[in-house]
Design a protein around this motif. Structure first.
Motif, PDB file in Angstrom:
ATOM      1  N   VAL A 841       0.842  -1.278   0.005  1.00 26.55           N
ATOM      2  CA  VAL A 841       0.110   0.250   0.252  1.00 26.55           C
ATOM      3  C   VAL A 841       1.078   1.084   0.029  1.00 26.55           C
ATOM      4  CG1 VAL A 841      -1.357   1.500   1.008  1.00 26.55           C
ATOM      5  CG2 VAL A 841      -1.616  -0.352   1.067  1.00 26.55           C
ATOM      6  N   ASN A 842       1.876   1.296   0.857  1.00 23.98           N
ATOM      7  CA  ASN A 842       2.901   2.270   1.128  1.00 23.98           C
ATOM      8  C   ASN A 842       3.741   2.540  -0.121  1.00 23.98           C
ATOM      9  OD1 ASN A 842       2.210   3.228   3.103  1.00 23.98           O
ATOM     10  ND2 ASN A 842       3.388   2.160   4.284  1.00 23.98           N
ATOM     11  N   ARG A 843       3.859   1.304  -1.133  1.00 23.16           N
ATOM     12  CA  ARG A 843       4.638   1.757  -2.591  1.00 23.16           C
ATOM     13  C   ARG A 843       3.804   2.258  -3.546  1.00 23.16           C
ATOM     14  NH1 ARG A 843       9.500  -0.703  -4.567  1.00 23.16           N
ATOM     15  NH2 ARG A 843       9.907   0.558  -5.890  1.00 23.16           N
ATOM     16  N   THR A 844       2.729   1.588  -2.996  1.00 19.36           N
ATOM     17  CA  THR A 844       0.958   2.510  -3.872  1.00 19.36           C
ATOM     18  C   THR A 844       1.523   3.476  -3.759  1.00 19.36           C
ATOM     19  OG1 THR A 844       0.131   0.373  -4.341  1.00 19.36           O
ATOM     20  CG2 THR A 844      -1.035   1.728  -4.920  1.00 19.36           C
ATOM     21  N   LEU A 845       1.176   3.904  -3.414  1.00 23.33           N
ATOM     22  CA  LEU A 845       1.179   5.396  -2.068  1.00 23.33           C
ATOM     23  C   LEU A 845       2.544   6.080  -2.609  1.00 23.33           C
ATOM     24  CD1 LEU A 845      -0.869   5.020   0.571  1.00 23.33           C
ATOM     25  CD2 LEU A 845      -1.908   5.855  -1.358  1.00 23.33           C
ATOM     26  N   ALA A 846       3.198   5.731  -3.109  1.00 24.39           N
ATOM     27  CA  ALA A 846       4.438   6.012  -2.856  1.00 24.39           C
ATOM     28  C   ALA A 846       4.509   6.670  -4.753  1.00 24.39           C
ATOM     29  CB  ALA A 846       6.236   5.408  -2.780  1.00 24.39           C
ATOM     30  N   GLU A 847       3.844   5.839  -5.211  1.00 26.06           N
ATOM     31  CA  GLU A 847       4.082   6.055  -6.996  1.00 26.06           C
ATOM     32  C   GLU A 847       3.142   6.746  -6.700  1.00 26.06           C
ATOM     33  OE1 GLU A 847       6.371   4.435  -8.834  1.00 26.06           O
ATOM     34  OE2 GLU A 847       7.536   3.482  -6.740  1.00 26.06           O
ATOM     35  N   ILE A 848       2.262   6.963  -6.775  1.00 26.87           N
ATOM     36  CA  ILE A 848       0.766   8.149  -6.964  1.00 26.87           C
ATOM     37  C   ILE A 848       1.059   8.911  -6.529  1.00 26.87           C
ATOM     38  CG2 ILE A 848      -1.440   8.756  -6.340  1.00 26.87           C
ATOM     39  CD1 ILE A 848      -2.209   6.373  -5.925  1.00 26.87           C
ATOM     40  N   GLN A 849       2.558   9.635  -5.610  1.00 27.12           N
ATOM     41  CA  GLN A 849       2.436  10.793  -5.357  1.00 27.12           C
ATOM     42  C   GLN A 849       3.811  11.130  -6.259  1.00 27.12           C
ATOM     43  OE1 GLN A 849       4.241  10.892  -0.836  1.00 27.12           O
ATOM     44  NE2 GLN A 849       5.321  12.866  -1.131  1.00 27.12           N
ATOM     45  N   LYS A 850       5.162  10.798  -6.863  1.00 25.74           N
ATOM     46  CA  LYS A 850       5.233  10.450  -7.614  1.00 25.74           C
ATOM     47  C   LYS A 850       4.808  11.091  -8.835  1.00 25.74           C
ATOM     48  CE  LYS A 850       9.349   7.229  -6.445  1.00 25.74           C
ATOM     49  NZ  LYS A 850       9.930   5.914  -7.390  1.00 25.74           N
ATOM     50  N   VAL A 851       4.459  11.058  -9.919  1.00 27.30           N
ATOM     51  CA  VAL A 851       3.398  10.633 -10.543  1.00 27.30           C
ATOM     52  C   VAL A 851       2.506  12.464 -10.128  1.00 27.30           C
ATOM     53  CG1 VAL A 851       1.515  11.059 -12.227  1.00 27.30           C
ATOM     54  CG2 VAL A 851       2.400   9.255 -10.897  1.00 27.30           C
ATOM     55  N   GLN A 852       2.099  12.543  -9.261  1.00 27.97           N
ATOM     56  CA  GLN A 852       1.643  14.132  -8.384  1.00 27.97           C
ATOM     57  C   GLN A 852       2.946  14.572  -8.700  1.00 27.97           C
ATOM     58  OE1 GLN A 852       0.019  12.746  -4.761  1.00 27.97           O
ATOM     59  NE2 GLN A 852      -1.766  13.155  -5.876  1.00 27.97           N
ATOM     60  N   GLU A 853       4.381  14.939  -8.605  1.00 30.84           N
ATOM     61  CA  GLU A 853       5.246  15.244  -8.242  1.00 30.84           C
ATOM     62  C   GLU A 853       6.203  15.692  -9.203  1.00 30.84           C
ATOM     63  OE1 GLU A 853       7.463  14.042  -5.210  1.00 30.84           O
ATOM     64  OE2 GLU A 853       5.992  15.190  -3.229  1.00 30.84           O
ATOM     65  N   LYS A 854       5.977  15.125 -10.462  1.00 27.39           N
ATOM     66  CA  LYS A 854       6.592  14.954 -11.170  1.00 27.39           C
ATOM     67  C   LYS A 854       6.323  14.094 -13.136  1.00 27.39           C
ATOM     68  CE  LYS A 854      11.071  13.750  -8.848  1.00 27.39           C
ATOM     69  NZ  LYS A 854      11.960  12.673  -8.471  1.00 27.39           N
ATOM     70  N   GLY A 855       4.998  14.226 -12.377  1.00 29.11           N
ATOM     71  CA  GLY A 855       4.009  13.211 -13.906  1.00 29.11           C
ATOM     72  C   GLY A 855       4.837  12.308 -14.501  1.00 29.11           C
ATOM     73  N   ALA A 856       4.125  11.339 -15.003  1.00 32.15           N
ATOM     74  CA  ALA A 856       4.315  10.324 -15.463  1.00 32.15           C
ATOM     75  C   ALA A 856       5.375   9.720 -15.869  1.00 32.15           C
ATOM     76  CB  ALA A 856       3.541   9.751 -16.065  1.00 32.15           C
ATOM     77  N   GLU A 857       6.583   8.603 -16.369  1.00 30.46           N
ATOM     78  CA  GLU A 857       7.597   8.881 -17.225  1.00 30.46           C
ATOM     79  C   GLU A 857       6.834   8.722 -18.804  1.00 30.46           C
ATOM     80  OE1 GLU A 857       9.857   5.490 -16.073  1.00 30.46           O
ATOM     81  OE2 GLU A 857       9.984   6.177 -13.689  1.00 30.46           O
ATOM     82  N   GLN A 858       7.659   9.388 -19.242  1.00 23.56           N
ATOM     83  CA  GLN A 858       7.632  10.046 -21.236  1.00 23.56           C
ATOM     84  C   GLN A 858       6.984   8.456 -21.032  1.00 23.56           C
ATOM     85  OE1 GLN A 858       6.734  12.646 -22.292  1.00 23.56           O
ATOM     86  NE2 GLN A 858       6.271  11.112 -24.131  1.00 23.56           N
ATOM     87  N   THR A 859       8.174   7.122 -20.887  1.00 23.28           N
ATOM     88  CA  THR A 859       7.949   5.821 -21.575  1.00 23.28           C
ATOM     89  C   THR A 859       6.626   5.633 -21.689  1.00 23.28           C
ATOM     90  OG1 THR A 859       9.100   5.205 -20.077  1.00 23.28           O
ATOM     91  CG2 THR A 859      10.379   6.357 -21.532  1.00 23.28           C
ATOM     92  N   ASP A 860       6.036   5.453 -20.886  1.00 25.27           N
ATOM     93  CA  ASP A 860       4.676   5.218 -19.855  1.00 25.27           C
ATOM     94  C   ASP A 860       3.871   5.138 -20.905  1.00 25.27           C
ATOM     95  OD1 ASP A 860       6.211   2.755 -18.476  1.00 25.27           O
ATOM     96  OD2 ASP A 860       5.886   4.488 -16.445  1.00 25.27           O
ATOM     97  N   ILE A 861       3.955   6.849 -21.064  1.00 23.20           N
ATOM     98  CA  ILE A 861       3.057   7.587 -21.748  1.00 23.20           C
ATOM     99  C   ILE A 861       2.898   7.552 -23.177  1.00 23.20           C
ATOM    100  CG2 ILE A 861       2.342  10.135 -22.735  1.00 23.20           C
ATOM    101  CD1 ILE A 861       3.416  11.501 -19.832  1.00 23.20           C
ATOM    102  N   ASP A 862       4.200   7.454 -24.011  1.00 28.32           N
ATOM    103  CA  ASP A 862       4.363   6.689 -24.774  1.00 28.32           C
ATOM    104  C   ASP A 862       3.775   5.463 -25.257  1.00 28.32           C
ATOM    105  OD1 ASP A 862       5.533   8.998 -25.751  1.00 28.32           O
ATOM    106  OD2 ASP A 862       7.766   8.254 -25.500  1.00 28.32           O
ATOM    107  N   LYS A 863       4.141   4.347 -24.206  1.00 24.04           N
ATOM    108  CA  LYS A 863       2.934   3.496 -24.430  1.00 24.04           C
ATOM    109  C   LYS A 863       1.819   3.135 -24.309  1.00 24.04           C
ATOM    110  CE  LYS A 863       7.377   0.629 -22.393  1.00 24.04           C
ATOM    111  NZ  LYS A 863       7.045  -0.158 -20.056  1.00 24.04           N
TER     112      LYS A 863
END
Length: 936
Positions: A841-863
């Protein structure tokens, strides 16, 4: 003129003579031919290949690698490693180290899990890969992936250790009452054969601790060309693909000292074995009687003809069993009987019931009596003619769609052909075979089939029941007595003929008074004099398909809480009762030979119709649609039986609350903020339902069609079907009432809500996190929500599965809606070990927070973008997609041409937009529900 007539007569006599001669020939000596369009071959090393050019969908191909090696070949140390090997082929091969294979395919628009997948059975492992063919480089890489799967797995020890956790989590997902009972009854059914000892998922202690060389040995022994085949079906150049396969696969060597590929058997030892198994988490009682026989193959003309006879037998028996549930006091909740494939070297005739009220005797005797009636007295000529007609309709449909059949269904036929050592005959052959031999199948030989299929030996009886009912269950001796005396008092079945038309007096209808065109989408909108609208999109995607839907605003929300359950049942009452003078049974008989289906249903905010037909049966479908408005039927006996079965099912659920029910009900209740009408149904509430009131609500909802919009998508011409639409849609009742939907204000709770449930004995946990809130309703925002969900799922699979080895899968969904209110809902769900819940759960919330702070990675957006683009390319040639899309756009008041602007919308998905979306949608309103095992 005279000469021509004579010539025709000679040709006719010649044909009849030829047919007569063929009818007398020994069909057991004529082999079924492989579809001549399939290019087949065998390489010197033994690897087989199948290639078939197929244009649907365009610019796509389905690839398969089949390996005749599954869990049954494992030794004691390898239990579960055939399946583990399947996983490892996605975790590093010679040309795609570590996770490069999945990464490459995602960048090519292939989704992991949804498109790219594999499965391991007892006897085989099959790898599935869909690829685009408009890029020769991507297609070549697809063939390279098949070669790597065939023999190039690297089996890196570090990757093996990482994957242990994933496979153990997959094993965990299957644990529960079903698996505990299965482990007890399989040795009975499978006579302690190798199959009983080698479930594909294996044993947890072996999965945790096996040595690397043990896995490598399985791979070396059985991933070899003379046990493998490659299949390619799609929009391809056959000669080019054959050349690629020869180049890539010819160099693979078989082991010097081949391990024999043992063909294990399940022995038939006669007699009847009984297993009575209970479990505290089993909610109902299920009884199965399995009569095992040697597998019947489909190799010769006689095999095919016999297979048709068995199919006809199954269909007639199924129709009779269905009739048993149409009584005021059905003998069981659900029943089934029929002959089919089983496992390994066996087929089986299986009779099964879900028992009602815990009464095993009543339920089992009822299904046994129906089977015995068919065996003792046979079927009637009228029954046989109906199923023959229906069978031929199915063959005709397949024949008409021969150039529009999806590559995926065709390649699955080739997979089966390889695994069963049979040929895949063509659609044309199947159609011609049915035309030639179906009519000659006599009632006597169909009825004689009963003695072959239904026997008194090699039987296994399995009773699965709740632990609390253990004391009241029958003994093994009682069950055997019921089996031995089944059907002794059975009487012959009487088949009632149906001769009346569905509609006694056909309507005259009304004319189209307005027409609107949307040429960019090929749409025409008709408005009839009674106010009804019809939106038409003719297509050439299928030759024999017209899809239908319709809606009007209103729905069950218009009724107060005291009527909510009656409204919930309203359309069910109509659907199970038949139409006009016809019961459900007689309606089915009336529709024999017709490809036409229509169903009404009611949601909280609308009345709806959905259906489908062939072009030739569109009028029948429209008559059904018209009848659901004008002559719905109330069948008191059928409704009483349905209600009794529902009460019994609910009573079982309430007495034995399974972990799944507790979890799902709790989550649903929390998300509706415990709104009374949204709570799960109970026996007490079911007792208060008034079926007459429910039927009255149905009639109220469908009393006025003036605000209905219907959609037709498929193979038709507007002007050709216009008279039919005027006749039936134009005749629908019209009171011109003004009505819309009602927002009841039911919303998830605000703020953060957390609930932990304790249920179940297995060491497994479930986690669901839901974020909700208001939504601006724009199509641009919908795209951003869809993108955010996809990039998060890609990232969480990477982090929770690949890095943490903590889950088998993780689902992320982003849903937006405008009716009854503009709202969004983000949901993240996964299962895991109880001790890992907090970490994951904490890892999930941390990944959400990363997107909130930096946005999604361009490679994932391209996918996401390439996956969406590839998916849309296929959807644009799919009738079902257009039907759903058009209705959604109309209902929501959205731009009909939005689908043409998708590429423009995708350009607006950026690193910054995902950052803004994550901040906006993963905000304050969050519900988290966790289920853990019961505390000991």
């Amino acid at each position: 003129m005279k000469k021509v007539t004579t010539l025709i007569a000679v040709v006719a006599l010649s044909f009849i003579s030829g047919f007569s001669a063929m009818a007398q020939e020994d069909l057991s000596k004529k082999l079924l031919p492989m579809d001549p369009k399939v290019k087949t071959g065998v390489l010197p090393n033994g690897l087989k290949y199948y290639i078939l050019k197929n244009a649907e969908p365009k610019n796509r191909a389905q690839l398969r690698l089949m390996v005749k090696a599954g869990s049954v070949l494992e030794n004691d140390e390898q239990q579960g490693l055939a399946h583990f090997m399947e996983h490892m082929n996605f975790n590093g091969t010679k040309n795609f180290p570590k996770n490069a294979l999945v990464d490459f395919l995602q960048k090519s628009g292939v989704r992991f899990g949804a498109d790219l997948n594999a499965y391991t059975g007892f006897d085989e492992t099959v790898y599935m890969l869909p690829v685009p063919t408009d890029s020769i480089e991507v297609f070549k890489k697809g063939i390279q992936i098949l070669e790597d799967w065939a023999h190039n797995a690297t089996l890196d020890p570090a990757e093996i250790d990482k994957e242990r956790g994933v496979v153990l989590e997959e094993s965990r997902t299957g644990k529960g009452a079903e698996s505990r009972m299965r482990d007890k009854f399989l040795p009975v059914i499978l006579k302690n054969s190798q199959y009983a000892k080698r479930l594909p998922i294996g044993k947890d202690d072996i999965l945790k601790n096996f040595k690397y060389d043990v896995l490598k040995q399985f791979h070396q022994d059985f991933y070899r060309p003379n046990l493998e085949a490659v299949a390619v079906v799609g929009d391809v150049d056959v000669a080019m693909v054959e050349k690629m396969i020869i180049e890539k696969f010819s160099g693979i060597q078989n082991p010097a000292n081949e391990k024999p590929r043992t063909k294990y058997r399940i022995e038939l030892t006669g007699g009847t074995d009984v297993a009575i198994i209970t479990d505290p988490e089993q909610p109902n009682t299920i009884v199965q009687v399995i009569g095992k026989q040697e597998k019947r193959k489909d190799v010769t003309y006689k095999d095919r003809r016999d297979g048709i006879i068995r199919s006809l037998y199954n269909q007639m028996l199924s129709a009779r069993i269905q009739e048993l549930t149409q009584k005021a006091d059905p003998p069981f909740q659900f029943g089934f009987a029929g002959y089919s494939g089983f496992l390994g070297n066996l087929d089986a005739f299986t009779s099964a019931v879900v028992v009602k009220g815990g009464n095993v005797e009543k339920g089992l005797k009822a299904i046994l009596e129906e089977v015995a009636r068919a065996k003792k007295f046979g079927f009637n000529a009228s029954e046989l003619e109906r199923v023959k007609t229906q069978y031929m309709v199915g063959q005709e449909q397949a024949f008409k769609e021969k150039d529009k059949t999806d590559s995926e269904s065709l390649i699955e036929g080739l997979v089966g052909a390889f695994l069963e050592d049979e040929n895949l005959t063509s659609t044309e052959f199947g159609y011609e075979f049915a035309k030639q031999y179906l009519a000659g199948i006599k009632l006597e030989e169909v009825n004689a089939m009963g003695n072959l299929l239904i026997t008194d030996d090699n039987r296994a009886v399995i009773v699965l029941a709740p632990e609390k009912d253990k004391a009241t269950l029958p003994s093994e001796a009682q069950i055997k007595e019921w089996l031995n005396t089944a059907g002794k008092d059975a009487t012959a079945y009487i088949d009632q003929a149906v001769t009346k038309p569905l509609i006694a007096k056909l309507p005259t209808g009304s004319k189209v008074i307005a027409t609107k065109q949307v040429p960019e989408l090929g749409l025409t909108e008709f408005t009839f004099a009674n106010g009804v609208k019809a939106v038409l999109k003719p297509t050439d995607f299928k030759n024999d398909e017209i899809l239908i839907s319709g809606y009007s605003f209103g729905g069950s929300n218009l009724y107060p809480d005291k009527d909510a359950d009656n409204a919930r049942l309203a359309s069910t009452v109509a659907n199970i009762s038949g139409l006009g003078e016809f019961s459900t049974i007689n309606l089915r008989k009336l529709l024999t030979g017709k490809v036409a289906r229509v169903n009404p249903f009611i949601t909280g905010t609308s009345e709806n119709i959905n259906g489908e037909s062939s072009p030739k049966d569109l009028e029948t479908a429209l008559q059904l649609l018209y009848s659901y408005f004008t002559q719905p039927r109330f069948d008191d006996e059928v409704i009483k039986g349905f209600m009794a079965n529902q009460r019994d099912a609910l009573a079982n659920q309430q007495k034995t609350l399974t972990p799944e029910k507790v979890y799902n009900d709790s989550l649903s209740a929390i998300l509706s903020n415990y709104a009374t009408r949204n709570l799960p149904m109970t026996v007490e509430r079911m007792e208060k339902i008034d079926a007459n009131r429910a039927f009255q609500i149905y009639k109220e909802r469908f009393a006025d069609a003036s605000d209905f919009t219907f959609f037709f998508v498929g193979n038709f011409k507007n002007e050709s079907i216009k008279p039919l639409l005027e006749k039936y849609l134009g005749a629908l009742p019209s009171t011109k009432r003004k009505e819309t939907y009602k927002d009841l204000g039911i919303r998830p709770p605000k703020g953060k809500v957390e609930k932990t449930l304790y249920k179940g004995t297995e060491p497994k946990a479930r986690v669901t996190m839901v974020w909700t809130g208001d939504f601006d309703g724009s199509t641009e925002s919908e795209t951003q929500v869809e993108a955010l969900a996809e990039v998060l799922e890609i990232k969480l699979i990477e982090k929770l599965r690949e890095e943490e080895s903590g889950v088998y899968g993780v689902g992320v969904s982003g849903i937006t809606g405008k009716i009854p209110a503009k709202r969004y809902n983000f949901r993240i769900a996964f299962g895991c070990a109880p001790e890992n819940v907090e970490k994951l759960v904490n890892r999930t919330l941390a990944e959400i927070q990363k997107v909130q702070e930096k946005g999604a990675e361009q490679t994932d957006i391209d996918k996401f973008k390439v996956e969406t683009k590839r998916q849309t390319e296929v959807q644009l040639r799919d009738n079902g997609f257009w039907l759903n899309y058009l209705q959604a756009q109309y209902q929501n008041g959205d731009d009909l041409k939005y689908i043409l602007k998708e590429e423009e919308a995708l350009k607006k998905v950026t690193v910054e937009s995902t950052k803004a979306a994550a901040k906006k949608y993963f905000a304050d309103n969050m519900v988290k529900v966790i289920m853990l095992p019961e505390k000991k």
